[in-house]
Design a protein around this motif. Structure first.
Motif, PDB file in Angstrom:
ATOM      1  N   ARG A   1      33.370 -47.956 -43.572  1.00  0.00           N
ATOM      2  CA  ARG A   1      33.595 -49.404 -43.633  1.00  0.00           C
ATOM      3  C   ARG A   1      32.415 -50.102 -44.309  1.00  0.00           C
ATOM      4  O   ARG A   1      32.601 -51.018 -45.112  1.00  0.00           O
ATOM      5  N   ALA A   2      31.200 -49.666 -44.025  1.00  0.00           N
ATOM      6  CA  ALA A   2      30.010 -50.269 -44.634  1.00  0.00           C
ATOM      7  C   ALA A   2      30.007 -50.064 -46.144  1.00  0.00           C
ATOM      8  O   ALA A   2      29.676 -50.981 -46.907  1.00  0.00           O
ATOM      9  N   VAL A   3      30.389 -48.871 -46.591  1.00  0.00           N
ATOM     10  CA  VAL A   3      30.466 -48.599 -48.034  1.00  0.00           C
ATOM     11  C   VAL A   3      31.521 -49.504 -48.680  1.00  0.00           C
ATOM     12  O   VAL A   3      31.298 -50.072 -49.762  1.00  0.00           O
ATOM     13  N   GLU A   4      32.656 -49.678 -48.021  1.00  0.00           N
ATOM     14  CA  GLU A   4      33.708 -50.562 -48.535  1.00  0.00           C
ATOM     15  C   GLU A   4      33.198 -52.001 -48.672  1.00  0.00           C
ATOM     16  O   GLU A   4      33.501 -52.692 -49.654  1.00  0.00           O
ATOM     17  N   LEU A   5      32.413 -52.436 -47.687  1.00  0.00           N
ATOM     18  CA  LEU A   5      31.887 -53.802 -47.721  1.00  0.00           C
ATOM     19  C   LEU A   5      30.903 -53.992 -48.862  1.00  0.00           C
ATOM     20  O   LEU A   5      30.923 -55.017 -49.557  1.00  0.00           O
ATOM     21  N   LEU A   6      30.018 -53.022 -49.084  1.00  0.00           N
ATOM     22  CA  LEU A   6      29.075 -53.121 -50.198  1.00  0.00           C
ATOM     23  C   LEU A   6      29.814 -53.164 -51.530  1.00  0.00           C
ATOM     24  O   LEU A   6      29.423 -53.888 -52.450  1.00  0.00           O
ATOM     25  N   GLU A   7      30.895 -52.395 -51.620  1.00  0.00           N
ATOM     26  CA  GLU A   7      31.706 -52.431 -52.845  1.00  0.00           C
ATOM     27  C   GLU A   7      32.390 -53.779 -52.985  1.00  0.00           C
ATOM     28  O   GLU A   7      32.460 -54.345 -54.081  1.00  0.00           O
ATOM     29  N   LEU A   8      32.876 -54.325 -51.866  1.00  0.00           N
ATOM     30  CA  LEU A   8      33.556 -55.620 -51.879  1.00  0.00           C
ATOM     31  C   LEU A   8      32.646 -56.727 -52.397  1.00  0.00           C
ATOM     32  O   LEU A   8      33.087 -57.609 -53.143  1.00  0.00           O
ATOM     33  N   VAL A   9      31.366 -56.689 -52.022  1.00  0.00           N
ATOM     34  CA  VAL A   9      30.442 -57.758 -52.440  1.00  0.00           C
ATOM     35  C   VAL A   9      29.756 -57.447 -53.772  1.00  0.00           C
ATOM     36  O   VAL A   9      28.820 -58.134 -54.169  1.00  0.00           O
ATOM     37  N   GLY A  10      30.226 -56.425 -54.456  1.00  0.00           N
ATOM     38  CA  GLY A  10      29.782 -56.199 -55.827  1.00  0.00           C
ATOM     39  C   GLY A  10      28.478 -55.445 -55.997  1.00  0.00           C
ATOM     40  O   GLY A  10      27.811 -55.603 -57.025  1.00  0.00           O
ATOM     41  N   ILE A  11      28.092 -54.619 -55.025  1.00  0.00           N
ATOM     42  CA  ILE A  11      26.879 -53.812 -55.169  1.00  0.00           C
ATOM     43  C   ILE A  11      27.258 -52.482 -55.823  1.00  0.00           C
ATOM     44  O   ILE A  11      28.099 -51.742 -55.293  1.00  0.00           O
ATOM     45  N   PRO A  12      26.688 -52.189 -57.003  1.00  0.00           N
ATOM     46  CA  PRO A  12      27.044 -50.943 -57.695  1.00  0.00           C
ATOM     47  C   PRO A  12      26.567 -49.711 -56.926  1.00  0.00           C
ATOM     48  O   PRO A  12      25.579 -49.768 -56.191  1.00  0.00           O
ATOM     49  N   GLN A  13      27.294 -48.604 -57.114  1.00  0.00           N
ATOM     50  CA  GLN A  13      26.984 -47.342 -56.451  1.00  0.00           C
ATOM     51  C   GLN A  13      26.728 -47.549 -54.943  1.00  0.00           C
ATOM     52  O   GLN A  13      25.671 -47.190 -54.422  1.00  0.00           O
ATOM     53  N   PRO A  14      27.699 -48.110 -54.239  1.00  0.00           N
ATOM     54  CA  PRO A  14      27.474 -48.485 -52.832  1.00  0.00           C
ATOM     55  C   PRO A  14      27.111 -47.303 -51.932  1.00  0.00           C
ATOM     56  O   PRO A  14      26.294 -47.454 -51.017  1.00  0.00           O
ATOM     57  N   THR A  15      27.687 -46.133 -52.184  1.00  0.00           N
ATOM     58  CA  THR A  15      27.375 -44.980 -51.337  1.00  0.00           C
ATOM     59  C   THR A  15      25.900 -44.606 -51.437  1.00  0.00           C
ATOM     60  O   THR A  15      25.235 -44.341 -50.419  1.00  0.00           O
ATOM     61  N   ASP A  16      25.370 -44.630 -52.658  1.00  0.00           N
ATOM     62  CA  ASP A  16      23.956 -44.303 -52.853  1.00  0.00           C
ATOM     63  C   ASP A  16      23.048 -45.378 -52.278  1.00  0.00           C
ATOM     64  O   ASP A  16      22.001 -45.069 -51.684  1.00  0.00           O
ATOM     65  N   ARG A  17      23.461 -46.652 -52.419  1.00  0.00           N
ATOM     66  CA  ARG A  17      22.594 -47.751 -51.978  1.00  0.00           C
ATOM     67  C   ARG A  17      22.526 -47.860 -50.461  1.00  0.00           C
ATOM     68  O   ARG A  17      21.639 -48.539 -49.929  1.00  0.00           O
ATOM     69  N   MET A  18      23.421 -47.231 -49.743  1.00  0.00           N
ATOM     70  CA  MET A  18      23.378 -47.243 -48.276  1.00  0.00           C
ATOM     71  C   MET A  18      22.055 -46.687 -47.749  1.00  0.00           C
ATOM     72  O   MET A  18      21.598 -47.074 -46.669  1.00  0.00           O
ATOM     73  N   ALA A  19      21.434 -45.788 -48.502  1.00  0.00           N
ATOM     74  CA  ALA A  19      20.199 -45.147 -48.039  1.00  0.00           C
ATOM     75  C   ALA A  19      18.950 -45.918 -48.450  1.00  0.00           C
ATOM     76  O   ALA A  19      17.828 -45.501 -48.133  1.00  0.00           O
ATOM     77  N   ASP A  20      19.127 -47.057 -49.153  1.00  0.00           N
ATOM     78  CA  ASP A  20      17.978 -47.831 -49.617  1.00  0.00           C
ATOM     79  C   ASP A  20      17.530 -48.834 -48.556  1.00  0.00           C
ATOM     80  O   ASP A  20      18.298 -49.230 -47.679  1.00  0.00           O
ATOM     81  N   TYR A  21      16.279 -49.252 -48.696  1.00  0.00           N
ATOM     82  CA  TYR A  21      15.684 -50.231 -47.785  1.00  0.00           C
ATOM     83  C   TYR A  21      15.737 -51.628 -48.420  1.00  0.00           C
ATOM     84  O   TYR A  21      15.875 -51.756 -49.658  1.00  0.00           O
ATOM     85  N   PRO A  22      15.630 -52.692 -47.617  1.00  0.00           N
ATOM     86  CA  PRO A  22      15.732 -54.054 -48.159  1.00  0.00           C
ATOM     87  C   PRO A  22      14.810 -54.326 -49.340  1.00  0.00           C
ATOM     88  O   PRO A  22      15.211 -55.018 -50.289  1.00  0.00           O
ATOM     89  N   HIS A  23      13.569 -53.801 -49.330  1.00  0.00           N
ATOM     90  CA  HIS A  23      12.639 -54.120 -50.420  1.00  0.00           C
ATOM     91  C   HIS A  23      13.068 -53.490 -51.748  1.00  0.00           C
ATOM     92  O   HIS A  23      12.544 -53.846 -52.805  1.00  0.00           O
ATOM     93  N   GLN A  24      14.038 -52.577 -51.717  1.00  0.00           N
ATOM     94  CA  GLN A  24      14.517 -51.941 -52.941  1.00  0.00           C
ATOM     95  C   GLN A  24      15.647 -52.729 -53.606  1.00  0.00           C
ATOM     96  O   GLN A  24      16.156 -52.323 -54.638  1.00  0.00           O
ATOM     97  N   PHE A  25      16.023 -53.852 -52.994  1.00  0.00           N
ATOM     98  CA  PHE A  25      17.060 -54.717 -53.548  1.00  0.00           C
ATOM     99  C   PHE A  25      16.429 -56.004 -54.090  1.00  0.00           C
ATOM    100  O   PHE A  25      15.411 -56.478 -53.570  1.00  0.00           O
ATOM    101  N   SER A  26      17.053 -56.575 -55.110  1.00  0.00           N
ATOM    102  CA  SER A  26      16.626 -57.887 -55.597  1.00  0.00           C
ATOM    103  C   SER A  26      17.070 -58.962 -54.604  1.00  0.00           C
ATOM    104  O   SER A  26      17.860 -58.698 -53.684  1.00  0.00           O
TER     105      SER A  26
END
Length: 335
Positions: free
Chosen positions: A132-157
């Motif tokens: 469900r979390a991966v689906e939500l990241l895809e819904l809000v337009g974050i590319p490669q949502p499965t990979d970005r699940m493992a990232d920390y907040p400071h790695q995002f703009s």
């Protein structure tokens, strides 16, 4: 038809050594299912405190909700226990805060935080919550949502962090999302992207949105209705078309005039509202806006104006509402 959210005569104050600051003073408005409503005003006028009151997150001490009703589908949130209220937050009402970096935990991954939010309100296992979390990241337009699940907040703009916050707010499919100045820390291009996203996902999920902002220009394209707030009170309420084409309160007109326009004469200066908002500890008599108002008459200094009916769906708390000179100052709503 009953509204999704009805706020009736809400009063929230902060009690300090200098006295009582009436941050939200007898405020009433409602939001229908699937509606996009804006709450607009200068910093310090009580917008965010009204949102925190709805979520019952006003810090105590010194803040306290001292009166009124907050009805969600007819149920008064002010009468719920703290445990019952925890079930409402996130599950029935989602919230997007102003600065995502202070709302996201820097030591946990994005995926962990979204999954935790989902599992706090839904009886599902970790694998289902992860999907469900991966689906939500895809819904809000974050590319490669499965990979970005493992990232920390400071790695995002900043814009991507705000998308994560929108995903978290929508994770349990609430009927209402409160967005508290979600674009303040972002540049203009990213602001537009975030608002487009908020509008898009709200339409897809039939979610109502309360957008809190200080910029009337920001909501011109998105809002169905607008509430204008000043010094803890709602001073004008109307549909967005009516607010932008027929403002009847001098404060609303001042906010509109301060919005940059493409058709402004080259080299001309932006209009401003003279003076400063009053201290909530030392409010003036009569109409709170009268020390800054260009349409002031003697009555404004003595009597506080009630909300007066301009049309069936338009009210303005101003003794001089029919004298407000609109001129060419309106902003055309482009929707």
């Amino acid at each position: 038809m009953a509204a999704l959210l009805e706020i009736r005569n809400l009063r929230t104050s902060f009690f300090t050594d200098e006295g009582e600051a009436k941050a939200v003073d007898n405020v009433s408005y409602d939001i229908q299912e699937g509606e996009f409503v804006a709450l607009v005003g200068e910093s310090g006028c009580g917008k965010s405190v009204s949102a925190l009151s709805v979520m019952r997150l006003v810090p105590f001490p010194p803040g306290r909700i001292i009166g009124g009703e907050i009805l969600l589908n007819g149920r008064d949130l002010l009468k719920l226990s703290e445990q019952e209220m925890r079930g409402v937050r996130g599950n029935e009402i989602g919230m997007v805060f102003q600065e995502p970096m202070t709302s996201l935990n820097p030591v946990f991954t994005i995926g962990h935080q979204i999954v935790e939010t989902i599992r706090a309100h839904k009886d599902i296992d970790k694998q289902a919550a992860w999907r469900r979390a991966v689906e939500l990241l895809e819904l809000v337009g974050i590319p490669q949502p499965t990979d970005r699940m493992a990232d920390y907040p400071h790695q995002f703009s900043g814009g991507m962090r705000q998308r994560v916050m929108i995903a978290m707010a929508l994770s349990c499919e609430p009927k209402l999302v409160i967005a508290d100045e979600p674009t303040t820390a972002l540049d203009v291009t990213i602001q537009a992207q975030v608002l487009e996203l908020l509008e898009s996902v709200a339409e897809q999920l039939s979610t109502a949105v309360l957008l809190i902002t200080h910029n009337l220009g920001v909501v011109a394209r998105y809002a169905h209705r607008v509430n204008v707030m000043y010094a803890g009170k709602i001073v004008e309420q109307a549909t967005a078309d009516e607010i932008y084409h027929n403002p009847r309160h001098p404060y609303t007109l001042g906010l509109l005039q301060s919005v940059p326009r493409m058709d402004r004469v080259e080299g001309s200066r932006l209009s401003t509202i003279e003076g400063l908002p009053p201290s909530l500890l030392r409010l003036p008599g009569g109409c709170y806006f009268h020390p800054r108002c260009p349409f002031i008459v003697e009555r404004c200094e003595r009597e506080e104006p009630p909300a007066m009916l301009v049309t069936d769906d338009h009210t303005a708390a101003c003794w001089q509402w029919n004298e407000v000179d609109i001129g060419d100052s309106t902003v055309v709503k482009s929707k």
